[in-house]
Design a protein around this motif. Structure first.
Motif: not given
Length: 138
Positions: A132-138
């Motif tokens: 999730p922390t890779e998929r949801n980077r902003y």
């Protein structure tokens, strides 16, 4: 749990609209349809999807969709996750729909934007990580 079941879209022409969405979602089908009166105007409608989610198309659309480069209120775009973004792009290209724009380069996802026959911007995203922390980077 809450999940999105359907989007209800007003369109100009249902068969033309189905041409785009059938190319993007070859595993979906017309689940049902009919005719109804919407505030004094008769319209046809269909539900296009699978057993769990769908898009509703109503053919009483008039005028043009909002300018996607502008700042008017309204729908900016909606997105679908796919495991094969290249396959989606190939099917849409074969149906006559080119990529409108590509998303920003990211090592953990790819995304492409298309404009459907009614001027709706539709995004397709393929995640290249399950973290999730890779998929949801902003």
């Amino acid at each position: 749990m809450i999940r999105l079941e359907h989007l209800n879209l007003v369109v100009r022409d249902i068969p033309e609209t189905l041409g785009f969405y059938r190319a993007a979602f070859p595993h979906w089908w017309v689940r049902g349809g009919g005719e109804s009166d919407w505030y004094g105007k008769v319209r046809n409608w269909v539900h296009f999807g699978d057993d769990y989610q769908y898009l509703t198309f109503n053919d009483d659309g008039e005028g043009e969709n909002r300018d996607l480069r502008g700042h008017r209120l309204g729908l900016a775009h909606f997105a679908f996750v796919t495991a094969d973004i290249d396959g989606v792009a190939r099917r849409l290209a074969a149906a006559g729909f080119g990529i409108d724009k590509e998303g920003v380069e990211d090592p953990y996802r790819r995304n492409l934007y298309f404009i459907d026959p009614n001027g709706y911007e539709v995004e397709f995203v393929q995640y290249l990580s399950d973290v999730p922390t890779e998929r949801n980077r902003y």
